[in-house]
Design a protein around this motif. Structure first.
Motif, PDB file in Angstrom:
ATOM      1  N   ALA A  42       0.834  -1.214   0.000  1.00 14.24           N
ATOM      2  CA  ALA A  42       0.000   0.000   0.000  1.00 14.24           C
ATOM      3  C   ALA A  42       0.860   1.252   0.000  1.00 14.24           C
ATOM      4  N   LEU A  43       1.934   1.216   0.764  1.00 15.43           N
ATOM      5  CA  LEU A  43       2.812   2.382   0.801  1.00 15.43           C
ATOM      6  C   LEU A  43       3.509   2.596  -0.547  1.00 15.43           C
ATOM      7  N   ILE A  44       3.816   1.515  -1.257  1.00 17.57           N
ATOM      8  CA  ILE A  44       4.419   1.645  -2.593  1.00 17.57           C
ATOM      9  C   ILE A  44       3.433   2.323  -3.543  1.00 17.57           C
ATOM     10  N   VAL A  45       2.177   1.868  -3.506  1.00 16.69           N
ATOM     11  CA  VAL A  45       1.157   2.488  -4.373  1.00 16.69           C
ATOM     12  C   VAL A  45       0.969   3.956  -4.031  1.00 16.69           C
ATOM     13  N   LEU A  46       0.880   4.251  -2.748  1.00 16.16           N
ATOM     14  CA  LEU A  46       0.681   5.647  -2.336  1.00 16.16           C
ATOM     15  C   LEU A  46       1.875   6.514  -2.739  1.00 16.16           C
ATOM     16  N   SER A  47       3.084   5.993  -2.541  1.00 13.64           N
ATOM     17  CA  SER A  47       4.275   6.759  -2.933  1.00 13.64           C
ATOM     18  C   SER A  47       4.296   7.002  -4.428  1.00 13.64           C
TER      19      SER A  47
ATOM     20  N   MET B 114      14.119  11.112  -4.036  1.00  9.60           N
ATOM     21  CA  MET B 114      15.235  10.622  -3.228  1.00  9.60           C
ATOM     22  C   MET B 114      14.734  10.013  -1.925  1.00  9.60           C
ATOM     23  N   LEU B 115      13.734  10.624  -1.317  1.00 10.92           N
ATOM     24  CA  LEU B 115      13.182  10.083  -0.075  1.00 10.92           C
ATOM     25  C   LEU B 115      12.547   8.717  -0.303  1.00 10.92           C
ATOM     26  N   VAL B 116      11.780   8.593  -1.375  1.00 14.13           N
ATOM     27  CA  VAL B 116      11.149   7.304  -1.681  1.00 14.13           C
ATOM     28  C   VAL B 116      12.216   6.259  -1.999  1.00 14.13           C
ATOM     29  N   GLN B 117      13.270   6.671  -2.711  1.00 11.79           N
ATOM     30  CA  GLN B 117      14.349   5.727  -3.026  1.00 11.79           C
ATOM     31  C   GLN B 117      15.000   5.199  -1.737  1.00 11.79           C
ATOM     32  N   VAL B 118      15.300   6.113  -0.812  1.00 14.04           N
ATOM     33  CA  VAL B 118      15.921   5.702   0.450  1.00 14.04           C
ATOM     34  C   VAL B 118      14.975   4.822   1.257  1.00 14.04           C
ATOM     35  N   TRP B 119      13.699   5.233   1.343  1.00 11.61           N
ATOM     36  CA  TRP B 119      12.721   4.437   2.102  1.00 11.61           C
ATOM     37  C   TRP B 119      12.568   3.040   1.511  1.00 11.61           C
TER      38      TRP B 119
ATOM     39  N   ALA C  37      15.990   1.044 -10.125  1.00 16.74           N
ATOM     40  CA  ALA C  37      16.402   1.617 -11.418  1.00 16.74           C
ATOM     41  C   ALA C  37      15.392   2.622 -11.947  1.00 16.74           C
ATOM     42  N   GLY C  38      14.103   2.326 -11.774  1.00 18.99           N
ATOM     43  CA  GLY C  38      13.076   3.262 -12.261  1.00 18.99           C
ATOM     44  C   GLY C  38      13.125   4.586 -11.547  1.00 18.99           C
ATOM     45  N   LEU C  39      13.264   4.529 -10.206  1.00 18.37           N
ATOM     46  CA  LEU C  39      13.358   5.781  -9.448  1.00 18.37           C
ATOM     47  C   LEU C  39      14.651   6.523  -9.760  1.00 18.37           C
ATOM     48  N   LEU C  40      15.731   5.756 -10.012  1.00 20.56           N
ATOM     49  CA  LEU C  40      16.990   6.405 -10.369  1.00 20.56           C
ATOM     50  C   LEU C  40      16.866   7.131 -11.697  1.00 20.56           C
ATOM     51  N   LEU C  41      16.212   6.480 -12.679  1.00 20.73           N
ATOM     52  CA  LEU C  41      15.975   7.134 -13.973  1.00 20.73           C
ATOM     53  C   LEU C  41      15.124   8.385 -13.804  1.00 20.73           C
TER      54      LEU C  41
END
Length: 464
Positions: A38-43, A257-262, A273-277
């Motif tokens: 759920a947190l992934i979808v919300l993010s 960046m926050l979502v990537q770290v979390w 990779a998707g968030l990095l792109l």
């Protein structure tokens, strides 16, 4: 892998027995929203929304960014020049029309004054026609120009009534031009003897001059103020868009960046990779918007000085208008007016005369009113032979008072030219707006959004 996250079925720990009792539906919903899927979808939804806002800002900021600087200044100065030409032409027309009624119909100089009036009015009409054609995309300015055109027609009708009453002009004397349309049958009737016609004509002229000062010149000054406001509006409109152009991609990049770290901590995986792109694409978008607004600091420093120069230019134009209106007051007060004292009061209120303590270098935009006080204003009450003729010769262009008016007008025109050159130089010194990269930045944000969806979708499927 799931064993490291604590998100597999059954891993969610029940609430302590001592906790407050919650309704089953509410508790299950809260527990479901706290799970990693759920947190992934919300993010993902929040990141896509932030990228959408960034794309919208990139596209919508194009107009404020590209109009700021030399382009907006050149537009404002160009339209202000048109307003100044209209104002100047109207004032010149009023001076010439007022002078006509100083002279009898048979006076040769009268025909040349009528021709000057006619030429000034036609020049204003030509400028209005061109300006209205150029203002097709600006309804507010078009309305102002149409208002001036309508009021100019009213002014012309009153002046024409005065010209018909005061006496006919031969077509040859006016260069075969008709300053007025042919008179109607009712207007061709005899209006009385020469003295009565002169008084009636002067009353018409007084009405026309008052309408010029209170309606036409006011509308022309309003057009000037509207045109110069383009600079202030361009600068004011740019500030929020500049802030949005910087803050939107910065905020989006921080969220990525926050979502990537979390996500890395939550799933114990390497970088997504998707968030990095998406992060790289958003950083490029930020660089593109910074490039699009790179001219802002120089424009922001130059526009206030340019505004002050335009205000000084406007003040000079208004002083010139006051001088010409005062000259018309002298003509009307000396003519067959029913209220010469009113014309003198109007003239005195314009503050055009040299003061006693003007110093060795008196202001060039003021006139020596000695001849007016001693010769012109008392002429109508004087019993001295040829006093009126002497006063008329004094105020027309060849006389001493006339030369003083001409010298003050030339001084103001020279000052206005200097102001114009100063404004033009300041416009040239302003930076040209840079090519705006908002459209390309918007496409990059779509790529970033696709990266977010693809990257988070993979993680989400793992938890399914």
């Amino acid at each position: 892998m799931a064993s490291h996250t604590g998100d597999e079925p059954g891993a969610d720990r029940p609430a302590p027995a001592t906790g407050p009792t919650r309704p089953d539906g509410t508790g299950r919903l809260r527990d479901a929203l706290r799970t990693t899927p759920a947190l992934i979808v919300l993010s993902g939804a929040l990141l896509v929304a932030a990228l959408t806002v960034t794309a919208a800002v990139a596209v919508q900021s194009r107009t404020p960014a590209t109009t700021l600087g030399e382009r907006s200044a050149a537009t404002a100065v160009g339209t202000s020049t048109t307003a100044r030409e209209i104002y100047q032409g109207l004032a010149d027309a009023d001076v010439a029309a007022s002078a006509v009624f100083l002279l009898p119909p048979t006076e040769e100089r009268r025909a040349s004054l009528v021709a000057d009036y006619d030429a000034s009015v036609h020049e204003v009409e030509r400028t209005l026609t061109v300006s209205m054609g150029n203002a097709a995309g600006d309804p507010d300015r078009l309305t102002r120009l149409a208002t001036i055109a309508a009021r100019l027609k009213v002014y012309r009708d009153v002046v024409c009534a005065a010209l018909r009453v005061s006496g006919p002009l031969s077509a040859t004397a006016t260069g075969n031009r008709r300053p007025c349309p042919p008179a109607a049958a009712a207007e061709q009737a005899d209006t009385g003897d020469a003295a009565a016609r002169a008084v009636l004509a002067s009353a018409y002229a007084r009405q026309a001059s008052h309408y010029m000062s209170t309606e036409l010149l006011t509308a022309a000054q309003g057009l000037w103020n509207y045109d110069t406001r383009l600079l202030r509006d361009a600068r004011a409109d740019a500030r929020p868009w500049l802030a949005a152009s910087l803050l939107a991609p910065l905020g989006t990049l921080a969220a990525l960046m926050l979502v990537q770290v979390w996500l890395r901590r939550r799933t114990r995986r390497r970088l997504n990779a998707g968030l990095l792109l998406a992060s790289v694409a958003t950083a490029v978008v930020l660089a593109m918007l910074v490039s699009s607004w790179w001219h802002w600091p120089a424009a922001d420093r130059g526009l206030p000085e340019l505004e002050r120069a335009i205000d000084a230019q406007s003040a000079t134009q208004q002083r010139l208008g006051a001088l010409l209106a005062g000259r018309a007051d002298v003509y009307l007060g000396l003519g067959a007016s029913v209220d010469p004292a009113g014309h003198k009061a109007d003239f005195d209120g314009r503050d055009l005369c040299l003061r006693p303590a003007s110093g060795p270098l008196p202001p060039g935009d003021r006139i020596d009113c000695t001849a007016l006080e001693e010769t012109v204003w008392p002429a109508r009450q004087s019993r001295t032979p040829d006093a009126f003729r002497t006063a008329v010769d004094t105020v027309l262009a060849e006389g001493s008072a006339g030369r003083a008016f001409v010298a003050a007008e030339e001084h103001l025109l020279t000052e206005l030219t200097t102001r114009n050159e100063e404004v033009s130089r300041m416009v040239a010194d302003l930076p040209e707006a840079r090519r705006h990269l908002g459209a390309a930045a918007a496409w990059l944000t779509l790529l970033a959004a696709a990266g977010v969806v693809a990257g988070l979708r993979g993680r989400y499927l793992e938890y399914q």
